[in-house]
Design a protein around this motif. Structure first.
Motif, mmCIF file in Angstrom:
data_model
loop_
_atom_site.group_PDB
_atom_site.id
_atom_site.type_symbol
_atom_site.label_atom_id
_atom_site.label_comp_id
_atom_site.label_asym_id
_atom_site.label_seq_id
_atom_site.Cartn_x
_atom_site.Cartn_y
_atom_site.Cartn_z
ATOM 1 N N ALA A 53 0.825 -1.205 0.000
ATOM 2 C CA ALA A 53 0.000 0.000 0.000
ATOM 3 C C ALA A 53 0.860 1.256 0.000
ATOM 4 O O ALA A 53 0.441 2.304 -0.505
ATOM 5 C CB ALA A 53 -0.931 0.009 1.203
ATOM 6 N N HIS A 54 2.064 1.174 0.529
ATOM 7 C CA HIS A 54 2.973 2.313 0.534
ATOM 8 C C HIS A 54 4.395 1.795 0.631
ATOM 9 O O HIS A 54 4.977 1.749 1.703
ATOM 10 C CB HIS A 54 2.666 3.255 1.705
ATOM 11 N N HIS A 61 9.859 10.985 12.505
ATOM 12 C CA HIS A 61 8.489 11.019 13.008
ATOM 13 C C HIS A 61 7.446 11.057 11.905
ATOM 14 O O HIS A 61 6.314 10.652 12.113
ATOM 15 C CB HIS A 61 8.289 12.224 13.941
ATOM 16 N N TYR A 62 7.827 11.588 10.719
ATOM 17 C CA TYR A 62 6.874 11.624 9.617
ATOM 18 C C TYR A 62 7.558 11.108 8.358
ATOM 19 O O TYR A 62 8.776 10.967 8.312
ATOM 20 C CB TYR A 62 6.329 13.039 9.396
ATOM 21 N N GLY A 63 6.777 10.828 7.354
ATOM 22 C CA GLY A 63 7.336 10.383 6.077
ATOM 23 C C GLY A 63 6.185 10.057 5.146
ATOM 24 O O GLY A 63 5.301 9.265 5.500
ATOM 25 N N ALA A 64 6.167 10.696 3.976
ATOM 26 C CA ALA A 64 5.141 10.421 2.964
ATOM 27 C C ALA A 64 5.775 10.705 1.607
ATOM 28 O O ALA A 64 6.959 10.999 1.520
ATOM 29 C CB ALA A 64 3.907 11.282 3.206
ATOM 30 N N ASN A 65 4.990 10.623 0.547
ATOM 31 C CA ASN A 65 5.530 10.710 -0.811
ATOM 32 C C ASN A 65 6.439 11.912 -1.064
ATOM 33 O O ASN A 65 7.434 11.780 -1.759
ATOM 34 C CB ASN A 65 4.403 10.666 -1.840
ATOM 35 N N PRO A 66 6.119 13.116 -0.506
ATOM 36 C CA PRO A 66 7.013 14.253 -0.770
ATOM 37 C C PRO A 66 8.355 14.163 -0.034
ATOM 38 O O PRO A 66 9.238 14.976 -0.289
ATOM 39 C CB PRO A 66 6.228 15.462 -0.243
ATOM 40 N N ASP A 67 8.493 13.183 0.901
ATOM 41 C CA ASP A 67 9.691 13.130 1.736
ATOM 42 C C ASP A 67 10.664 12.083 1.226
ATOM 43 O O ASP A 67 10.259 11.112 0.603
ATOM 44 C CB ASP A 67 9.285 12.820 3.192
ATOM 45 N N MET A 216 3.486 1.727 15.820
ATOM 46 C CA MET A 216 2.811 2.297 14.656
ATOM 47 C C MET A 216 1.336 2.575 14.935
ATOM 48 O O MET A 216 0.626 3.096 14.084
ATOM 49 C CB MET A 216 2.949 1.366 13.455
ATOM 50 N N ARG A 234 7.431 7.316 14.586
ATOM 51 C CA ARG A 234 6.611 6.279 13.997
ATOM 52 C C ARG A 234 7.204 5.723 12.712
ATOM 53 O O ARG A 234 7.146 4.519 12.477
ATOM 54 C CB ARG A 234 5.211 6.836 13.710
ATOM 55 N N GLN A 235 7.798 6.587 11.891
ATOM 56 C CA GLN A 235 8.338 6.086 10.635
ATOM 57 C C GLN A 235 9.644 5.327 10.850
ATOM 58 O O GLN A 235 9.943 4.374 10.129
ATOM 59 C CB GLN A 235 8.509 7.232 9.630
ATOM 60 N N ARG A 238 8.529 1.969 11.789
ATOM 61 C CA ARG A 238 8.104 1.217 10.600
ATOM 62 C C ARG A 238 9.314 0.658 9.856
ATOM 63 O O ARG A 238 9.322 -0.495 9.429
ATOM 64 C CB ARG A 238 7.282 2.134 9.692
#
Lengths: 286, 250
Positions: A53-54, A61-67, A216, A234-235, A238
């Motif tokens: 899914a990803h 602490h964060y991480g998504a497509n722009p990172d 998570m 959290r990331q 993961r």
């Protein structure tokens, strides 16, 4: 050969000879071994579908497509790839881009034969993953309690000073590389490489994978904020969850190979009924 | 000794059997029901551990995501919503009704006049990614108190303006989450008016649960006794549509 039984000085038990039938694994060990094996297979395969899914991993602490992601599996057109840092490897046909059972091209990280379910469903993967997580965690807890009570950890997994000497460890590595495995009484005990592996799995990898899983959870970390602190976010949790997975898979591969190389029928019987035929002593060389 | 051919053959047979076996179990309502039992375990154990008032971590400005990606739908497509958006939602009213003594119709400025809570929190998507942003708006609890929540109410349902395949998005939470201090109706995101892709005019924040519970484009808040008689009965759009868990604490 003398008919006198030899004394194991450490425990004053009678040491077995080659050819003897002994009880090698306790009931708690055998039960847990198979429950855990089942749980880990389901957790791995459902986990790979969740990862689909990803399929990107981050630190912090964060991480998504722009990172920036330190690891990802993806596709560029019809070319699948896996990237670790700046190292990218083509993986078309296995990862990123592959053909399903019907021969249709699919663009997802892990292929149908590695996931539960085999067709994409994040919801179903979570259903399996989060249910079997209880089996994994409660199984481990039960095994730990049982093995403290029946003294399995004390008798069979404690590592002595003599065993952990680098010379001894290196000798064992060389013997394993030569496929020369222990015989006689030594074969009925865990060698140092085994002890290190089992202790590593039971006390490090499995607790790590469970705790990073909990880290998570937004509900768990609201109650247990330390889960976020010990992993650095959290990331990061993961990412560590995925790294622990690789460790467990590597252990399993080596473990299965070792079982196959040391008399699989005997080993399987030992892990089911407990009964193990001690391998005959090797004839002295030279 | 096991011959290599029989070993490989055995592995392939085992793997194939494992695969189709698991898929068949996945389709069996009985087995799925068994697996779904874990949701209750999570709900109970996590409420026990987190307690009713445990707060999700709040961060500082330096911790915020440089770019907060959009999740889910990026905007309702109805003409009604477009008209509201064109006028900066000046004509939009939030309906608060259902099992309440005094149904409310609140404008954006009404909501802005209530005591605001600002929180920099982490949004965890069910897919696995996280983003940290700043949200600001009134808490849901005091609004429900003003409306006079009935003692028969067990759930708060959020009806949204976006829809897929003719089915409107909706979500629901229990009272423990509804009255939690971090459960707010966000008017501002990162110190700006909440943009359309992120859920304008207001977005629900339920900080101890995963992203799909954080309803966007909220039009109406309804207090209900039960949620199993609403739409397909699982308490939310994704729950109904794809069998995601209603309790999304993990």
């Amino acid at each position: 050969m003398s008919d006198e039984p030899s004394l194991d000085l450490q425990t004053a038990r009678l040491a077995p000879h080659g050819g003897d039938l002994v009880v090698r694994h306790r009931l708690a060990t055998r039960l847990w071994h198979w429950v855990n094996a089942l749980a880990l297979i389901v957790m791995l395969m459902s986990g790979l579908m969740i990862f689909n899914a990803h399929p990107r991993l981050y630190w912090g602490h964060y991480g998504a497509n722009p990172d920036p992601a330190w690891f990802e599996i993806g596709a560029r057109g019809n070319h699948g790839f896996a990237r670790l840092g700046s190292l990218e490897a083509p993986a078309t046909g296995v990862l990123g881009v592959w053909r399903d059972v019907a021969g249709t091209v699919q663009r997802r990280a892990f292929p149908y034969w590695a996931t539960i379910p085999s067709r994409y469903s994040l919801a179903d993967a979570r259903l399996w993953h989060l249910a079997f997580a209880w089996l994994l965690a409660l199984g481990l807890l039960g095994f730990m309690v049982a093995s403290l009570v029946n003294r399995h950890f004390r008798r069979d997994l404690t590592i002595s000073r003599a065993e952990i000497r680098p010379a001894h460890v290196w000798h064992d590595i060389k013997e394993h590389a030569r496929l020369r495995f222990p015989t006689g009484a030594a074969a009925a005990r865990y060698g140092i490489l085994q002890k290190l592996s089992y202790v590593g799995v039971i006390f490090i990898l499995l607790p790590l994978i469970i705790l990073t899983g909990l880290a998570m959870s937004p509900a768990m970390t609201s109650g247990w904020a330390w889960l976020l602190d010990i992993f650095g976010g959290r990331q990061s949790a993961r990412s560590l969850h995925f790294i622990a997975t690789v460790g467990l898979v590597a252990f399993t591969v080596v473990h299965v190979v070792m079982v196959l190389l040391t008399g699989p029928h005997n080993q399987m019987r030992a892990m089911i009924s407990g009964r193990y035929r001690v391998p005959l002593e090797r004839a002295p060389q030279g | 000794m096991i011959g290599r051919r029989s070993l490989l053959g055995g592995l392939a047979l085992g793997a194939g059997g494992l695969l189709s076996g698991c898929d068949r179990l996945n389709a069996s309502p009985g087995f799925r029901g068994l697996l779904q039992g874990a949701e209750q375990l999570h709900y109970r154990s996590q409420r026990l551990i987190a307690g009713s008032g445990a707060l999700a971590r709040e961060y500082g400005r330096a911790d915020m995501s440089p770019l907060f990606r959009v999740n889910g739908s990026s905007g309702p497509t109805s003409a009604a919503y477009a008209a509201l958006a064109a006028n900066s939602f000046a004509d939009w009213r939030l309906l608060v009704d259902g099992l309440v003594a005094r149904p409310l119709r609140l404008s954006l400025s009404d909501l802005g006049r209530l005591p605001q809570r600002a929180q920099i929190t982490r949004h965890d998507c069910v897919e696995g990614w996280s983003a940290i942003g700043k949200w600001q708006g009134p808490q849901l609890g005091p609004i429900l108190r003003v409306a006079g929540l009935s003692s028969r109410a067990n759930f708060i349902v959020f009806h949204c303006a976006d829809e897929s395949n003719g089915v409107p998005y909706y979500e629901s939470i229990d009272l423990n989450d509804a009255l939690h201090p971090q459960t707010i109706l966000a008017l501002l995101m990162n110190d700006h008016r909440l943009p359309v892709p992120h859920g304008a005019p207001i977005r629900l924040r339920v900080e101890r649960q995963l992203g799909y519970k954080h309803a966007k484009f909220v039009m109406r808040i309804e207090a209900r006794e039960r949620i199993d008689d609403l739409y397909l009965g699982k308490g939310g759009y994704w729950e109904d549509r794809a069998d995601y868990a209603w309790y999304a604490g993990i």
